[in-house]
Design a protein around this motif. Structure first.
Motif, mmCIF file in Angstrom:
data_model
loop_
_atom_site.group_PDB
_atom_site.id
_atom_site.type_symbol
_atom_site.label_atom_id
_atom_site.label_comp_id
_atom_site.label_asym_id
_atom_site.label_seq_id
_atom_site.Cartn_x
_atom_site.Cartn_y
_atom_site.Cartn_z
ATOM 1 N N SER A 2 6.339 0.490 -8.749
ATOM 2 C CA SER A 2 5.681 0.348 -7.447
ATOM 3 C C SER A 2 4.526 1.335 -7.333
ATOM 4 O O SER A 2 4.420 2.284 -8.125
ATOM 5 C CB SER A 2 6.683 0.596 -6.315
ATOM 6 O OG SER A 2 7.038 1.967 -6.271
ATOM 7 N N SER A 3 3.690 1.132 -6.337
ATOM 8 C CA SER A 3 2.571 2.053 -6.124
ATOM 9 C C SER A 3 3.074 3.460 -5.812
ATOM 10 O O SER A 3 2.488 4.452 -6.259
ATOM 11 C CB SER A 3 1.679 1.553 -4.990
ATOM 12 O OG SER A 3 2.413 1.435 -3.778
ATOM 13 N N THR A 4 4.169 3.552 -5.069
ATOM 14 C CA THR A 4 4.729 4.871 -4.739
ATOM 15 C C THR A 4 5.282 5.549 -5.976
ATOM 16 O O THR A 4 5.057 6.747 -6.200
ATOM 17 C CB THR A 4 5.826 4.740 -3.676
ATOM 18 O OG1 THR A 4 5.286 4.135 -2.501
ATOM 19 C CG2 THR A 4 6.410 6.099 -3.312
ATOM 20 N N ASP B 230 -1.710 6.184 -2.510
ATOM 21 C CA ASP B 230 -0.712 5.118 -2.442
ATOM 22 C C ASP B 230 -0.930 4.373 -1.133
ATOM 23 O O ASP B 230 -0.856 4.953 -0.054
ATOM 24 C CB ASP B 230 0.692 5.744 -2.501
ATOM 25 C CG ASP B 230 1.795 4.739 -2.225
ATOM 26 O OD1 ASP B 230 1.560 3.536 -2.446
ATOM 27 O OD2 ASP B 230 2.883 5.174 -1.799
ATOM 28 N N SER C 251 0.865 1.892 0.156
ATOM 29 C CA SER C 251 2.037 1.162 0.666
ATOM 30 C C SER C 251 2.281 1.397 2.153
ATOM 31 O O SER C 251 2.958 0.598 2.809
ATOM 32 C CB SER C 251 3.281 1.545 -0.131
ATOM 33 O OG SER C 251 3.539 2.935 -0.034
ATOM 34 N N GLU D 290 1.944 -3.592 2.442
ATOM 35 C CA GLU D 290 3.330 -3.148 2.617
ATOM 36 C C GLU D 290 4.212 -3.403 1.393
ATOM 37 O O GLU D 290 5.259 -2.791 1.243
ATOM 38 C CB GLU D 290 3.956 -3.836 3.839
ATOM 39 C CG GLU D 290 3.373 -3.396 5.178
ATOM 40 C CD GLU D 290 2.142 -4.172 5.589
ATOM 41 O OE1 GLU D 290 1.666 -3.960 6.712
ATOM 42 O OE2 GLU D 290 1.653 -4.995 4.780
ATOM 43 N N GLY E 154 3.809 -2.552 -1.585
ATOM 44 C CA GLY E 154 3.827 -1.433 -2.532
ATOM 45 C C GLY E 154 3.258 -1.776 -3.886
ATOM 46 O O GLY E 154 3.773 -1.315 -4.918
#
Length: 608
Positions: free
Chosen positions: A555-557, A573, A575, A581, A583
């Motif tokens: 995920s982006s996070t 990030d 997200s 949303e 991510g």
């Protein structure tokens, strides 16, 4: 090997944190400083630790007893010496009280207001050198005693605050306040000089002064043991505590903490920031030198008021003074703008959140965008007609998508909105980074006069590479509106450095244009290199940032966390932003080529 910890002080500057506890009981990320220190000593297999206590001595003893026992101490013994006059003496006296302990074994000396990586002690003890002072190359956040080293790493001088020279900081190493003394060194050198120094100068001094005398008399008594500034932090006040929690946090908590700072990353000099957006090619050194030469004057003199700022800005953008207002960054102007508007505003999402969050008296209506976050003039007009909005927000290029509408499209939009009695807020903070052939500005006298429904906002901080002096402008042909903005802002909202920048900018305007050309060229190269990375989709951009979509299991996070933890790289990030949303999206700032290549290599590693 034994240890002595100096823990008698009151920690007055920490205020409420030391009201009912000692300084070394202050917690960093849920654990007290003294816990970190004792755990590091246990890990380093130190056999005995002596704490010199004073302020709230019994509270500290009870705390340590509640946290450590024979099993988790690994056989290390803890003993105490009490400094009963801690409130009228300094650390030289606390160390003096423990002087006889130095004769019992080789000693690690450390102060109790430190947080540090455990590896420092392990490497310090493992070093074949018998007498060492842990040092770190001087950085701007550091304060206190510094040392000077020769080529053999011998300490040849100790610099206190009185002797500190900012022109020589490249030669300085900050004392971390961790030392290794052999028993022989303590017996032959340190204890005799400690006793003599205290007898001559009293109890309210610092033990480092003894080392200063020793280094003056002989350059070979103690060596420097250099560590990274990222590996330790000294905590004297709540600000230090906040920074220490950022430096020594891990995982998601570290990321959240860094995101909440909204800047100030110069306090983390080893972190590479690809999150916040700034021009790496401007201002030039000559301009910086010119501003530096007037530093003292600018520091000690009041800036001019808002009227003079409008005069300076109007000269730069060839407008009338009554058509333009200068803000403490675009953020102040956005806030003022939000307080002056009512009704409905059409906003293409995702966008820069600062605008919708400041439109407190307006209903926001989303403009539909396609799967690539693109939209057209027709999309905006349709949303205005259907919602009966009286205002449109257009950030061009948009942030973070990089979507760009050309000049003819925007002028067409302005004309149609004028017919609909609808205002256009046009933020061109990033427009100077567009390709040279399509670059334009609406900060134009004729355009403003023709379209009274136009309000232009521009961040000077971002595009001109001076976020530290906080500058932005807002312009409109509606003089009453601009006057209202000025009254909403403070009369001295711009500091002297910002005023001086506006005053001298025109001399460097050609250099600025070339700097923007460099950004455009580097963005093209950077985007091409990013596009080669498997699992990364790169969106077209005309700004100094690139929007990317991540495909795959990460995920982006998670990617942002890995880059921050493993490579000390901070990216945006997305997200938490409306429209992203799921991510899957990140935003990457365009920096200098070598910095961009470093990020490309890191992304290749973590996206494998």
């Amino acid at each position: 090997m034994q240890a002595i910890i100096l823990a008698a002080g009151m920690g007055k500057r920490l205020g409420r944190y030391t009201k009912d506890a000692t300084k070394c009981m202050v917690e960093v990320n849920g654990k007290a400083l003294i816990e970190y220190a004792i755990e590091a000593l246990v890990k380093a297999k130190v056999s005995r630790t002596v704490l010199v206590v004073g302020y709230k001595a019994d509270v500290l003893k009870n705390f340590i007893a509640s946290k450590f026992n024979e099993k988790n101490l690994g056989g290390m013994k803890i003993e105490y010496i009490e400094n009963k006059v801690y409130d009228t003496t300094n650390n030289i006296y606390s160390f003096y009280l423990a002087r006889n302990e130095l004769l019992k074994d080789d000693t690690i000396l450390l102060e109790s207001d430190l947080i540090f990586r455990k590896k420092i002690l392990q490497d310090l003890i493992a070093s074949p050198e018998k007498n060492l002072a842990v040092l770190s190359h001087f950085e701007s956040w550091m304060d206190g005693t510094c040392a000077i080293l020769d080529q053999e790493q011998d300490i040849i001088g100790m610099i206190d605050k009185k002797s500190f020279n900012w022109n020589k900081i490249d030669d300085y190493y900050k004392t971390v306040n961790i030392y290794k003394f052999s028993r022989e060194f303590s017996e032959q050198y340190y204890i005799p000089f400690l006793e003599a120094y205290q007898k001559s100068f009293g109890k309210n001094e610092y033990y480092e002064q003894v080392l200063k005398v020793l280094s003056f008399l002989s350059s070979s008594v103690i060596k420097g043991f250099v560590v990274s500034g990222d590996d330790w932090y000294e905590i004297d006040d709540p600000s230090d505590l906040s920074i220490a929690e950022d430096r020594f946090s891990e995982g998601l908590e570290k990321l959240k903490s860094m995101q909440k700072r909204f800047g100030g990353y110069w306090r983390f000099p080893n972190m590479k920031d690809y999150c916040y957006l700034v021009n790496p090619y401007f201002p030039p050194k000559k301009m910086i030198d010119e501003m530096t030469s007037s530093f003292h004057t600018l520091l000690t003199q009041y800036p001019s008021g808002a009227a003079q700022m409008s005069l300076l800005a109007s000269k730069i953008f060839n407008l009338l003074p009554e058509q333009i207002a200068v803000g403490n960054g675009a953020a102040e102007l956005i806030s003022s703008l939000g307080r002056c508007l009512t009704g409905k505003v059409c906003v293409p999402y995702p966008t820069f959140n600062e605008y919708p969050e400041r439109f407190i008296g307006m209903e926001t209506v989303p403009v539909p965008v396609d799967k690539n976050f693109r939209y057209t003039v027709n999309d905006i007009i349709k949303a205005v007609i259907e919602s009966k909005a009286n205002c449109v927000l257009l950030i061009n290029p948009d942030n973070p998508s990089g979507n760009f509408l050309g000049k003819e499209d925007v002028l067409s939009l302005l004309g149609k909105l004028k017919e609909l009695d609808c205002n256009l807020i046009f933020d061109e903070s990033f427009i100077d980074f567009a390709e040279k052939e399509i670059r334009y500005s609406l900060l134009d006298y004729n355009i403003l006069e023709e379209y009274p429904n136009l309000i232009v906002v521009k961040s000077i901080s971002k595009s001109y590479g001076v976020p530290g002096i906080r500058l932005g402008v807002i312009a409109s042909s509606r003089k009453d509106f601009i006057e209202k903005i000025k009254k909403t802002n403070g009369i001295w909202n711009i500091n002297s450095y910002g005023e001086y920048f506006l005053q001298i900018y025109e001399k460097y305007s050609k250099t600025y244009s070339m700097a923007c050309d460099k950004i455009a060229d580097e963005r093209q190269r950077f985007s091409k290199e990013l596009s080669k990375i498997k699992g990364l989709k790169v969106f077209p951009s005309q700004a100094n940032y690139v929007l990317c979509k991540i495909s795959g299991k990460i995920s982006s996070t998670d990617l942002t966390l890995k880059l921050l933890d493993k490579a000390n790289i901070f990216i945006k990030d997305l997200s938490g932003k409306k429209g992203f949303e799921k991510g899957e999206y990140i935003r990457l700032a365009v920096k200098a080529p070598e910095e961009n290549d470093l990020l490309v290599d890191a992304l290749k590693t973590f996206l494998k």
